[in-house]
Design a protein around this motif. Structure first.
Motif, PDB file in Angstrom:
ATOM      1  N   VAL A 137       0.873  -1.177   0.000  1.00  0.00           N
ATOM      2  CA  VAL A 137       0.000   0.000   0.000  1.00  0.00           C
ATOM      3  C   VAL A 137       0.911   1.228   0.000  1.00  0.00           C
ATOM      4  O   VAL A 137       2.111   1.124   0.236  1.00  0.00           O
ATOM      5  N   PHE A 138       0.317   2.374  -0.270  1.00  0.00           N
ATOM      6  CA  PHE A 138       1.051   3.631  -0.134  1.00  0.00           C
ATOM      7  C   PHE A 138       0.620   4.290   1.167  1.00  0.00           C
ATOM      8  O   PHE A 138      -0.572   4.445   1.418  1.00  0.00           O
ATOM      9  N   VAL A 139       1.603   4.646   1.995  1.00  0.00           N
ATOM     10  CA  VAL A 139       1.325   5.312   3.262  1.00  0.00           C
ATOM     11  C   VAL A 139       1.680   6.785   3.086  1.00  0.00           C
ATOM     12  O   VAL A 139       2.769   7.113   2.591  1.00  0.00           O
ATOM     13  N   ASN A 140       0.746   7.665   3.460  1.00  0.00           N
ATOM     14  CA  ASN A 140       1.006   9.101   3.389  1.00  0.00           C
ATOM     15  C   ASN A 140       1.899   9.457   4.580  1.00  0.00           C
ATOM     16  O   ASN A 140       1.427   9.613   5.698  1.00  0.00           O
ATOM     17  N   GLU A 200      -2.613   8.057   6.579  1.00  0.00           N
ATOM     18  CA  GLU A 200      -3.617   7.597   5.626  1.00  0.00           C
ATOM     19  C   GLU A 200      -2.989   6.600   4.663  1.00  0.00           C
ATOM     20  O   GLU A 200      -1.815   6.694   4.317  1.00  0.00           O
ATOM     21  N   ILE A 201      -3.825   5.641   4.237  1.00  0.00           N
ATOM     22  CA  ILE A 201      -3.383   4.572   3.343  1.00  0.00           C
ATOM     23  C   ILE A 201      -4.047   4.765   1.983  1.00  0.00           C
ATOM     24  O   ILE A 201      -5.253   5.022   1.907  1.00  0.00           O
ATOM     25  N   TYR A 202      -3.261   4.625   0.921  1.00  0.00           N
ATOM     26  CA  TYR A 202      -3.783   4.786  -0.437  1.00  0.00           C
ATOM     27  C   TYR A 202      -3.402   3.597  -1.310  1.00  0.00           C
ATOM     28  O   TYR A 202      -2.414   2.913  -1.041  1.00  0.00           O
ATOM     29  N   LEU A 203      -4.183   3.398  -2.361  1.00  0.00           N
ATOM     30  CA  LEU A 203      -3.870   2.410  -3.390  1.00  0.00           C
ATOM     31  C   LEU A 203      -3.999   3.080  -4.754  1.00  0.00           C
ATOM     32  O   LEU A 203      -4.783   4.022  -4.902  1.00  0.00           O
ATOM     33  N   PRO A 204      -3.274   2.575  -5.764  1.00  0.00           N
ATOM     34  CA  PRO A 204      -3.409   3.148  -7.105  1.00  0.00           C
ATOM     35  C   PRO A 204      -4.836   2.975  -7.639  1.00  0.00           C
ATOM     36  O   PRO A 204      -5.464   1.945  -7.397  1.00  0.00           O
ATOM     37  N   LEU A 205      -5.309   3.981  -8.378  1.00  0.00           N
ATOM     38  CA  LEU A 205      -6.652   3.915  -8.970  1.00  0.00           C
ATOM     39  C   LEU A 205      -6.822   2.676  -9.845  1.00  0.00           C
ATOM     40  O   LEU A 205      -7.920   2.147  -9.971  1.00  0.00           O
ATOM     41  N   SER A 206      -5.727   2.222 -10.442  1.00  0.00           N
ATOM     42  CA  SER A 206      -5.812   1.062 -11.342  1.00  0.00           C
ATOM     43  C   SER A 206      -6.300  -0.190 -10.614  1.00  0.00           C
ATOM     44  O   SER A 206      -6.765  -1.135 -11.246  1.00  0.00           O
ATOM     45  N   LEU A 207      -6.221  -0.194  -9.266  1.00  0.00           N
ATOM     46  CA  LEU A 207      -6.654  -1.372  -8.513  1.00  0.00           C
ATOM     47  C   LEU A 207      -8.140  -1.335  -8.137  1.00  0.00           C
ATOM     48  O   LEU A 207      -8.664  -2.292  -7.588  1.00  0.00           O
TER      49      LEU A 207
END
Length: 176
Positions: free
Chosen positions: A41-44, A85-92
């Protein structure tokens, strides 16, 4: 470098779970089970989206995801990530069909009203109110239309249009 606008918000790290650096993520989704098998995941972190790889994860009390990140091995490491905050790519994101859509997906679409005709272009979605609103730009005038299922007739991804039937007089309110 991953940018926030290329991602969607998945949740927030809300607490530590174990002295081994595990954390609990509160997921902002109706289908938490869809996110148990993530590899990363991507962590801010300090206003940068930093990739974190997941060693293991499992659901905890339905909407919490218990996660062990690689290289987060102590409570101190985990402390550093609290409230991130946790993010994911829109492609997922799973593709939505028919009249279901993600907010980011319809920005730039044209709104067409059954009786009024072409209203304008969706420039934003305001979801800070009880009812989410389409923020529409009509030649410099802002028009707000509630995102009410009863108003939305169809979403056409090919022509980038959203067809609506709004209550009589709603659009005119903004044009006087």
């Amino acid at each position: 470098m991953m940018k926030k606008e290329d991602c969607f918000y998945l949740g927030k790290i809300v607490s530590k779970f174990s002295f081994k650096g595990e954390v609990l993520i509160k997921l902002d989704t109706d289908e938490p089970e869809s996110y148990v098998k993530m590899e990363s995941v991507f962590v801010n972190y300090n206003n940068n989206l930093v990739p974190f790889f997941i060693e293991k994860s499992k659901l905890h009390k339905s909407d919490l995801l218990r996660v062990k990140f690689e290289d987060v091995d102590s409570e101190e490491d985990a402390d550093d990530l609290m409230k991130a905050e946790i993010y994911l790519p829109l492609s997922l994101l799973p593709k939505l069909e028919g009249n279901q859509f993600y907010y980011h997906e319809v920005i730039g679409f044209t709104i067409i009203d059954t009786s009024f005709g072409e209203v304008g272009v969706i420039k934003a979605i305001n979801d800070s109110t009880a009812q989410a609103l389409f923020e529409i730009d009509r030649k410099g005038t802002e028009i707000l239309i509630p995102m009410n299922d009863e108003f939305i007739d169809s979403v056409d991804r090919d022509t980038k249009t959203v067809h609506v039937t709004t209550p009589e007089g709603l659009i005119d309110l903004y044009l006087q």
